[in-house]
Enzyme design. Structure first.
Site, PDB file in Angstrom:
ATOM      1  N   ARG A  88      31.428  25.494  47.071  1.00 44.92           N
ATOM      2  CA  ARG A  88      32.369  25.854  48.121  1.00 44.92           C
ATOM      3  C   ARG A  88      32.807  24.627  48.918  1.00 44.92           C
ATOM      4  O   ARG A  88      33.555  24.756  49.871  1.00 44.92           O
ATOM      5  CB  ARG A  88      31.646  26.792  49.061  1.00 44.92           C
ATOM      6  CG  ARG A  88      32.418  28.018  49.427  1.00 44.92           C
ATOM      7  CD  ARG A  88      31.456  28.844  50.245  1.00 44.92           C
ATOM      8  NE  ARG A  88      32.069  29.965  50.813  1.00 44.92           N
ATOM      9  CZ  ARG A  88      31.852  31.206  50.390  1.00 44.92           C
ATOM     10  NH1 ARG A  88      31.084  31.449  49.370  1.00 44.92           N
ATOM     11  NH2 ARG A  88      32.420  32.202  51.020  1.00 44.92           N
ATOM     12  N   ARG A 151      29.845  44.778  56.505  1.00 49.23           N
ATOM     13  CA  ARG A 151      29.230  43.461  56.715  1.00 49.23           C
ATOM     14  C   ARG A 151      29.519  42.950  58.119  1.00 49.23           C
ATOM     15  O   ARG A 151      30.618  43.163  58.642  1.00 49.23           O
ATOM     16  CB  ARG A 151      29.809  42.473  55.687  1.00 49.23           C
ATOM     17  CG  ARG A 151      28.939  42.268  54.488  1.00 49.23           C
ATOM     18  CD  ARG A 151      29.624  41.544  53.368  1.00 49.23           C
ATOM     19  NE  ARG A 151      30.163  40.226  53.678  1.00 49.23           N
ATOM     20  CZ  ARG A 151      30.711  39.428  52.779  1.00 49.23           C
ATOM     21  NH1 ARG A 151      30.778  39.813  51.508  1.00 49.23           N
ATOM     22  NH2 ARG A 151      31.186  38.251  53.104  1.00 49.23           N
ATOM     23  N   ARG A 162      36.604  32.426  58.455  1.00 45.95           N
ATOM     24  CA  ARG A 162      36.225  32.235  57.042  1.00 45.95           C
ATOM     25  C   ARG A 162      37.404  31.672  56.240  1.00 45.95           C
ATOM     26  O   ARG A 162      37.237  30.839  55.364  1.00 45.95           O
ATOM     27  CB  ARG A 162      35.718  33.556  56.448  1.00 45.95           C
ATOM     28  CG  ARG A 162      34.329  33.922  56.991  1.00 45.95           C
ATOM     29  CD  ARG A 162      34.008  35.386  56.830  1.00 45.95           C
ATOM     30  NE  ARG A 162      34.022  35.831  55.453  1.00 45.95           N
ATOM     31  CZ  ARG A 162      34.112  37.112  55.087  1.00 45.95           C
ATOM     32  NH1 ARG A 162      34.187  38.063  56.001  1.00 45.95           N
ATOM     33  NH2 ARG A 162      34.106  37.433  53.815  1.00 45.95           N
TER      34      ARG A 162
HETATM   35  P1  AP5 Z   1      30.516  35.393  50.473  1.00 46.49           P
HETATM   36  O1  AP5 Z   1      29.684  36.591  50.422  1.00 46.49           O
HETATM   37  O2  AP5 Z   1      30.622  34.530  49.265  1.00 46.49           O
HETATM   38  O3  AP5 Z   1      31.926  35.851  51.022  1.00 46.49           O
HETATM   39  P2  AP5 Z   1      33.443  35.418  50.659  1.00 46.49           P
HETATM   40  O4  AP5 Z   1      33.632  34.262  49.756  1.00 46.49           O
HETATM   41  O5  AP5 Z   1      34.092  35.308  51.997  1.00 46.49           O
HETATM   42  O6  AP5 Z   1      33.937  36.501  49.767  1.00 46.49           O
HETATM   43  P3  AP5 Z   1      33.904  38.041  49.993  1.00 46.49           P
HETATM   44  O7  AP5 Z   1      32.604  38.598  49.542  1.00 46.49           O
HETATM   45  O8  AP5 Z   1      34.351  38.362  51.398  1.00 46.49           O
HETATM   46  O9  AP5 Z   1      35.124  38.488  49.100  1.00 46.49           O
HETATM   47  P4  AP5 Z   1      35.298  38.879  47.568  1.00 46.49           P
HETATM   48  O10 AP5 Z   1      36.314  37.934  46.996  1.00 46.49           O
HETATM   49  O11 AP5 Z   1      34.006  38.995  46.815  1.00 46.49           O
HETATM   50  O12 AP5 Z   1      35.983  40.287  47.749  1.00 46.49           O
HETATM   51  P5  AP5 Z   1      35.570  41.759  47.236  1.00 46.49           P
HETATM   52  O13 AP5 Z   1      35.596  41.803  45.743  1.00 46.49           O
HETATM   53  O14 AP5 Z   1      34.343  42.253  47.925  1.00 46.49           O
HETATM   54  O15 AP5 Z   1      30.025  34.414  51.658  1.00 46.49           O
HETATM   55  C1  AP5 Z   1      29.674  34.912  52.929  1.00 46.49           C
HETATM   56  C2  AP5 Z   1      29.152  33.760  53.787  1.00 46.49           C
HETATM   57  O16 AP5 Z   1      27.968  33.186  53.186  1.00 46.49           O
HETATM   58  C3  AP5 Z   1      30.091  32.551  53.971  1.00 46.49           C
HETATM   59  O17 AP5 Z   1      31.031  32.775  55.007  1.00 46.49           O
HETATM   60  C4  AP5 Z   1      29.087  31.438  54.289  1.00 46.49           C
HETATM   61  O18 AP5 Z   1      28.643  31.483  55.623  1.00 46.49           O
HETATM   62  C5  AP5 Z   1      27.920  31.762  53.387  1.00 46.49           C
HETATM   63  N1  AP5 Z   1      27.975  31.102  52.056  1.00 46.49           N
HETATM   64  C6  AP5 Z   1      28.010  31.723  50.833  1.00 46.49           C
HETATM   65  N2  AP5 Z   1      28.067  30.816  49.850  1.00 46.49           N
HETATM   66  C7  AP5 Z   1      28.060  29.587  50.447  1.00 46.49           C
HETATM   67  C8  AP5 Z   1      28.127  28.249  49.945  1.00 46.49           C
HETATM   68  N3  AP5 Z   1      28.197  27.986  48.616  1.00 46.49           N
HETATM   69  N4  AP5 Z   1      28.118  27.244  50.846  1.00 46.49           N
HETATM   70  C9  AP5 Z   1      28.036  27.476  52.171  1.00 46.49           C
HETATM   71  N5  AP5 Z   1      27.990  28.719  52.701  1.00 46.49           N
HETATM   72  C10 AP5 Z   1      27.995  29.767  51.850  1.00 46.49           C
HETATM   73  O19 AP5 Z   1      36.841  42.569  47.775  1.00 46.49           O
HETATM   74  C11 AP5 Z   1      37.083  42.731  49.157  1.00 46.49           C
HETATM   75  C12 AP5 Z   1      37.597  44.164  49.432  1.00 46.49           C
HETATM   76  O20 AP5 Z   1      38.878  44.328  48.839  1.00 46.49           O
HETATM   77  C13 AP5 Z   1      36.706  45.279  48.847  1.00 46.49           C
HETATM   78  O21 AP5 Z   1      36.652  46.349  49.751  1.00 46.49           O
HETATM   79  C14 AP5 Z   1      37.417  45.687  47.547  1.00 46.49           C
HETATM   80  O22 AP5 Z   1      37.212  47.068  47.267  1.00 46.49           O
HETATM   81  C15 AP5 Z   1      38.872  45.394  47.876  1.00 46.49           C
HETATM   82  N6  AP5 Z   1      39.622  44.907  46.716  1.00 46.49           N
HETATM   83  C16 AP5 Z   1      39.183  44.079  45.730  1.00 46.49           C
HETATM   84  N7  AP5 Z   1      40.170  43.836  44.844  1.00 46.49           N
HETATM   85  C17 AP5 Z   1      41.266  44.515  45.303  1.00 46.49           C
HETATM   86  C18 AP5 Z   1      42.605  44.660  44.827  1.00 46.49           C
HETATM   87  N8  AP5 Z   1      43.024  44.048  43.693  1.00 46.49           N
HETATM   88  N9  AP5 Z   1      43.459  45.429  45.548  1.00 46.49           N
HETATM   89  C19 AP5 Z   1      43.044  46.044  46.691  1.00 46.49           C
HETATM   90  N10 AP5 Z   1      41.788  45.961  47.183  1.00 46.49           N
HETATM   91  C20 AP5 Z   1      40.917  45.198  46.494  1.00 46.49           C
END
Ligand code: AP5
Length: 209
Positions: A88, A151, A162
């Site tokens: 990241r 969350r 973020r």
């Molecule tokens: P992390 O858990 O990795 O969060 P993120 O990258 O912000 O990603 P999300 O989990 O929010 O999104 P996603 O892309 O997986 O979406 P999803 O499929 O759920 O990280 C959280 C925290 O941990 C960071 O802020 C940091 O503090 C820390 N961290 C983690 N890794 C780190 C690293 N390497 N270094 C430093 N810090 C780190 O989909 C979202 C929603 O949209 C769902 O409800 C889903 O149903 C819906 N959805 C999905 N696809 C669609 C679509 N095509 N159309 C409509 N709705 C949709």
């Protein structure tokens, strides 16, 4: 198959990962899920990272690199893995290369910022099955709606933080993988099944080239 999933918060990485890990028979290694499990269990790691995660900022590179190196050395990752949420930052990407990890492909899920806030704030998880829903785009059935949880970092304010961290610290890793010929850009706008179709087609082209 050693794959990386990059994309802004709410892009759909976790949603799309489920089918991908089934297709390739590899573990889904989500650093966000690993950190949230540590926070929930109140481990030493969890206590250390909780405040940073709740602020929407990134956890330190040294800690993350150590965590991921240990995880990908586990026996279930010997034939490959899907890394979701790592690397990241540029130092995290360099650490992976320096560790001699040979990647097959890096997927970049592209979704405009203005669509991401509603995806994130509407997300809910079923703690019993781990299934992710969306109140509007993928609503749960009425009989389980009461037990779904949100969350702590899925609020409008924290999503902005973020997204800021994504553009400032994560987007700079994209050219590294583009120059290495590993990057596949995927349009993440549309229904989850449309996006899954694009990912499958792009991976087929990449592996058959
Ligand atoms: P992390 O858990 O990795 O969060 P993120 O990258 O912000 O990603 P999300 O989990 O929010 O999104 P996603 O892309 O997986 O979406 P999803 O499929 O759920 O990280 C959280 C925290 O941990 C960071 O802020 C940091 O503090 C820390 N961290 C983690 N890794 C780190 C690293 N390497 N270094 C430093 N810090 C780190 O989909 C979202 C929603 O949209 C769902 O409800 C889903 O149903 C819906 N959805 C999905 N696809 C669609 C679509 N095509 N159309 C409509 N709705 C949709």
């Amino acid at each position: 198959m050693r794959m990386i999933f990059i994309g802004p918060p709410g892009a759909g990485k976790g949603t799309q990962a489920t089918a991908l890990v089934q297709r390739y028979g590899i573990p889904h290694i989500s650093t966000g899920d690993m950190l949230r499990a540590a926070v929930a269990a109140k481990t030493e790691l969890g206590v250390k990272v909780e405040a940073v995660m709740n602020s929407g900022q990134l956890v330190g590179d040294d800690l993350m690199v150590g965590l991921v190196k240990e995880r990908i050395a586990a026996p279930d990752a010997a034939k490959g893995f899907l890394l979701d949420g790592f690397p990241r930052t540029v130092p995290q990407a360099k650490a992976l290369t320096d560790a001699g990890v040979q990647l097959d492909v890096v997927l970049l899920l592209e979704v405009p910022d203005d669509l991401l806030a509603s995806r994130v704030t509407g997300r809910r998880k079923d703690p019993e099955t781990g299934t992710i829903y969306h109140l509007q785009f993928d609503p749960p059935s009425a009989d389980i709606a009461h037990r779904l949880v949100q969350r702590d970092d899925d609020t409008e304010v924290k999503v902005r933080e973020r997204l800021g961290a994504y553009h400032a610290q994560t987007a700079p890793i994209v050219p590294i993988y583009e120059e290495a010929g590993l990057l596949l850009r995927i349009d993440g706008v549309g229904s989850p099944s449309e996006v899954a179709g694009r990912i499958g087609a792009a991976l087929d082209r990449h592996t058959n080239r």
